[in-house]
Design a protein around this motif. Structure first.
Motif, short mmCIF file in Angstrom:
data_model
loop_
_atom_site.label_atom_id
_atom_site.label_comp_id
_atom_site.label_asym_id
_atom_site.label_seq_id
_atom_site.Cartn_x
_atom_site.Cartn_y
_atom_site.Cartn_z
N PRO A 178 -6.09 2.79 -3.84
CA PRO A 178 -8.04 2.49 -4.69
C PRO A 178 -7.47 0.88 -4.32
O PRO A 178 -5.87 -0.09 -4.51
N PHE A 179 -8.76 0.11 -4.14
CA PHE A 179 -8.23 -0.99 -4.17
C PHE A 179 -9.68 -2.39 -4.07
O PHE A 179 -10.16 -1.84 -4.00
N ALA A 180 -8.51 -3.20 -5.26
CA ALA A 180 -10.20 -4.09 -5.39
C ALA A 180 -9.25 -5.45 -5.34
O ALA A 180 -8.33 -6.09 -4.93
N GLY B 133 -8.45 -4.32 2.22
CA GLY B 133 -8.59 -3.30 2.27
C GLY B 133 -8.67 -1.76 2.83
O GLY B 133 -8.30 -0.86 2.86
N GLN B 134 -8.46 -2.21 4.10
CA GLN B 134 -8.47 -0.87 5.58
C GLN B 134 -7.40 -0.83 5.26
O GLN B 134 -6.65 0.77 5.22
N VAL B 135 -6.05 -1.48 5.18
CA VAL B 135 -4.44 -1.02 4.97
C VAL B 135 -4.73 0.30 3.67
O VAL B 135 -4.18 0.96 4.00
N CYS B 136 -5.30 -0.69 2.63
CA CYS B 136 -5.27 0.55 1.23
C CYS B 136 -6.08 1.64 1.78
O CYS B 136 -5.31 2.72 1.32
N LYS B 137 -7.43 1.08 2.30
CA LYS B 137 -7.83 2.94 2.32
C LYS B 137 -7.22 3.82 3.64
O LYS B 137 -7.12 5.24 3.29
N ALA C 240 0.72 -1.10 -0.06
CA ALA C 240 0.17 -0.41 0.00
C ALA C 240 1.24 1.36 0.04
O ALA C 240 0.49 3.01 -0.54
N GLN C 241 1.88 1.37 1.31
CA GLN C 241 2.82 2.66 0.35
C GLN C 241 3.71 2.84 -1.07
O GLN C 241 3.81 4.09 -0.88
N LEU C 242 3.52 1.57 -1.34
CA LEU C 242 4.23 1.76 -2.77
C LEU C 242 3.25 1.85 -3.68
O LEU C 242 3.59 3.13 -3.95
N ALA C 243 2.49 1.73 -3.34
CA ALA C 243 1.42 2.00 -4.50
C ALA C 243 1.13 3.43 -3.87
O ALA C 243 1.29 4.15 -5.26
N LYS C 244 0.81 4.37 -3.24
CA LYS C 244 0.97 5.22 -2.60
C LYS C 244 1.63 6.34 -3.76
O LYS C 244 1.73 6.81 -4.22
N SER C 245 3.02 5.36 -3.51
CA SER C 245 4.22 6.52 -3.99
C SER C 245 4.09 6.27 -5.76
O SER C 245 4.67 7.54 -5.75
N GLN C 246 3.61 5.39 -5.89
CA GLN C 246 3.40 5.57 -7.14
C GLN C 246 2.02 5.22 -7.69
O GLN C 246 2.19 5.71 -9.27
N GLY C 247 1.48 6.10 -6.91
CA GLY C 247 -0.19 5.91 -7.88
C GLY C 247 -0.73 5.27 -8.72
O GLY C 247 -1.85 5.23 -9.46
N ALA C 248 -0.45 3.93 -7.73
CA ALA C 248 -1.52 2.70 -7.95
C ALA C 248 -2.30 2.40 -7.25
O ALA C 248 -2.72 2.86 -6.24
N GLN C 249 -3.18 0.88 -8.04
CA GLN C 249 -3.61 0.26 -7.39
C GLN C 249 -3.29 -1.28 -7.10
O GLN C 249 -2.59 -1.06 -7.10
#
Length: 145
Positions: A83-85, A74-78, A23-32
């Motif tokens: 974004p999470f699926a 999903g909570q970690v991503c939130k 989730a931290q990596l996704a945030k830094s990359q603008g990823a899902q």
């Protein structure tokens, strides 16, 4: 660099650590983040009504565990604003389910936990992480426990 990160989970504390890093990596990359929980099919032997009842109980328990694991992911991503699926799939071989999901979802990175078993334990139990590393067509980040 990364747009979709697959995070396989089994609901363990170690998988939760991998989820946080993903989730931290996704945030830094603008990823899902795409989460997946792979259920082993019920070992059906086909004898009598007991098997049908056992199947129903097994699947109910497995789906409950999957729902809890994916909800935690999903909570970690939130919490990270990512974004999470999430999805639950049923496969005989867990690592194949992980790789199939990565391909189907168009993921460009897999982030997963490894229990770090060595020696005889690794030979007997096998390693889903090792098999994903060996067979995946996208980069794989292993979070060791």
């Amino acid at each position: 660099m990364f747009k979709k990160i697959l995070v396989p989970t089994d609901g363990s504390t170690l998988a939760q650590s991998a989820a946080t890093i993903a989730a931290q990596l996704a945030k830094s990359q603008g990823a899902q983040v795409v989460g997946v929980y792979v259920i082993d099919p019920f070992p059906y032997i086909g004898i009598g009504d007991a098997s049908a009842v056992g199947l129903q109980a097994y699947m109910a328990e497995a789906r409950s565990a999957a729902g809890q694991a994916l909800e935690a992911l999903g909570q970690v991503c939130k919490d990270e604003g990512v974004p999470f699926a999430g999805d639950t799939i049923e496969r005989n071989v867990v690592y194949e389910g992980v790789i199939e999901t990565a391909q189907a979802e168009g993921c460009d990175l897999i982030v997963m936990a490894s229990h770090g078993r060595q020696g005889v334990k690794a030979l007997i139990l096998g390693s889903v992480a090792q098999k994903v590393l060996t067979h995946a067509r996208v980069p794989v980040m292993i979070v060791k426990g």
